[in-house]
Each structure stands twice: as C-alpha cells, then as structure tokens.
Design an enzyme around this catalytic site. Sequence first.
Site: not given
Ligand SMILES: [Mg+2]
Length: 382
Positions: A183, A185, A209, A235, A285
Amino acid sequence: MRISGVNTYLVRPRWGFVEIQTDEGIVGWGEAVLEGHASTVAACVEEMSDYLIGADPMKIEDIWTVLYRAGFYRGGGVLMSAIAGIDQALWDIKGKHFQTPVYELMGGSCRDRMRVYSWVGGDRPTDVGAAAKERMDAGFTAVKMNATEELQMIDSYEKIDQVLERVGAIRDACGKYFGIAIDFHGRVHKPMAKILAKKLEEYDPMFLEEPVLCEHMENFKEIAACCNIPIATGERLFTKYDFKRLFEAGGVDIIQPDLSHAGGITEVKKIAAMAEAHDVALAPHCPLGPIALASCLQVDATSYNAVIQEQSMGIHYNVGKTVLDYVKNKEDFEFIDGYVKLPVKPGIGVEVNRELVLEESVCPHKWKNPVWRHKDGSVAEW
Ligand SMILES: [Mg+2]
C-alpha cells in the site's frame, strides 16, 4: 413495516454504528464512519433521519435515491458514508424480515468462502518479515503492508532501498508464492511512484495500492506502464460516478471501494458490476468494524470479480477494542486457511453486542490520524 427510530453510536477504536428500529421490532445495524470524521458522519445520519422516520424500510432503493438525490448536494466522504451506514442497516432489516442472509436477496452466492488478507507492519513498517511469517503460520495466504513512511515528491534512493529490503524480508520469510500487497497509501507522488513500482517488480507483489492519489487518476496508466504489477485503488472514491471516471482513466486492475464510505451495499454492488464489465477485480476496502466487514462479505458473495477481502483483525489502528468485541456470533468470523465463510445469520450477519455499544458510546472516541511532516517542516501525506 415503518422506521420508528435511528440511533448513532461512536465506539472505539474509531468506528460509528447506526441502529435503525422499526415498528415491528426488527432492528438493523450499519457502520457509518469516515475515519477521523466520525462525529460529522453521525451528525449527517441524524440529519438524514428526517427522511427515514415513518418510511418503509423495505424500499431500500427508493430510500437510497431520496438520500442521494433529494438533498440536492451529493457525493463525497461524509454524505456517502452516512448513506452507507443507513443502507447497511436497511439491508440488515430486510434480511432479518425474510430470515435470510442479504446475499440471498441479491441473487445468491457465487462462491462458498472468501479469501482474506491480514495487515502487517503498521504506519511505519518494521519487522514485516517476522510478522508476515506469523500470519502465514496462522493460515493466511497474503498480507498487506505500507510501503513507505514519509516520502517527498523527489526523495532519496535510500528510502527506496528500505522499501525493497522490507518487501524482500517478507519474500524470504514466506516463500516465492505468498501474496504481498503493498500500500503506497497515497504517500507517494508520481516521480517516486514510478521508480518504486519498477523496482518492486522483482518481488512479484500481489498488487500496488494507491500508488498515487485518485486526484491524479489520469496517472495510473503511466504507472501501470512502468511495471508488471496489478494496480489497486478506490478507497477514497465514493460513488459509481467517481468509479466511472476511474475506469475511463484506465490503468487500474483492482478496485477497492469501501462499503462504509461508498454508499453501502446498494452502491458498491453496482460499482462491482461496472468493474466486472471492465475485467477489473474487486477487493473491498475494510480497515473497519464487524458490520462493515460482514457487509463486504455480502457483496463479495455475489460478485464474480471479488478476489480478496481486507479485514482489520490485528490491524495497528485497533487500540482498546477490536472487531469481534462487538460481535456475539464470533464463530461466524473464523479464518481457516486464509478464508472466511460467508455470513450465515439472517441480515448482514452480525449479532451486535448492543450492551457494549451503549457502554462505549458514553465516552465517544475522537480518533484522528497523525499529522506527519517532512524534515523541512512541510506536511507529508499520511
Ligand atoms: Mg489503502
């Protein structure tokens, strides 16, 4: 049947539950929260309850449409998370009314169980090799980790090497075919994302991700072209219209709508179908609580393209309380060989420990994510 009451509860670690009561005694539960904005979403649910009291809870599509369209302003994390929690609670009521799991009302399941992954490493990932091995020994076939800590738009190759070392540690500990999801992020900007993606290729990750934020969704194609790794995101998208733009932009292989942010079961089922039509996989998610997880599993059950489910047991955010604390039917959420069974109880599938919810909501949490800064004092993406 008519809706007679709508209650919201903020519960640790950082969640918000919605309870919808009916004049026939059936009660539905949903999870409406936007992490760090929980009381704003609760206020939004309370505002929306003006449309709910007295309405027929069986007319989910109509209620959803009123909440989305009749309020004039629409979309975004707060409004769509409020709708999401209400929508889950309405499906819970409908399932309980017909004495069947929700997926049976959406065409029945197309799988018997759902693959799940576990988080390792926390916000600032360390010792991920040992942590991943522990999860593997517990039966998991995949883990997810944050790639980096703070990373500036142009940053050092030392930090790149540190990411590679961590991913390499998992590969060494867990073998060639263990699933490693990485991720970014939204912490990484395009210049470094391209470098990282290319260098990570040798570790065969399951997916990358949020390699960049969805504000830059037109860049996914360019990042995808740098590497042979599936790209995942979604997400922080909230409606089928947001996802329409994502599919148009291209470059994404796995979408990750959040059942508690993207309009609930009703909207994510539609988003999942849009993804299927683009040959894009679904991995909802869910770093949230049990109702959100069970809602995800209802959609996974009926979505051919659902590949793996996030869940937050053991996640670093869960301090003070964790997923199964609020669940009476804990046995339904057992992970075996990296899979979870589909929910079996009527409705969403969670028998909520209401006493604990009431007790928790007496002192509402105020969870916020940390504010990170780079060495020069500028704000870093968390
Ligand atoms: Mg994430």
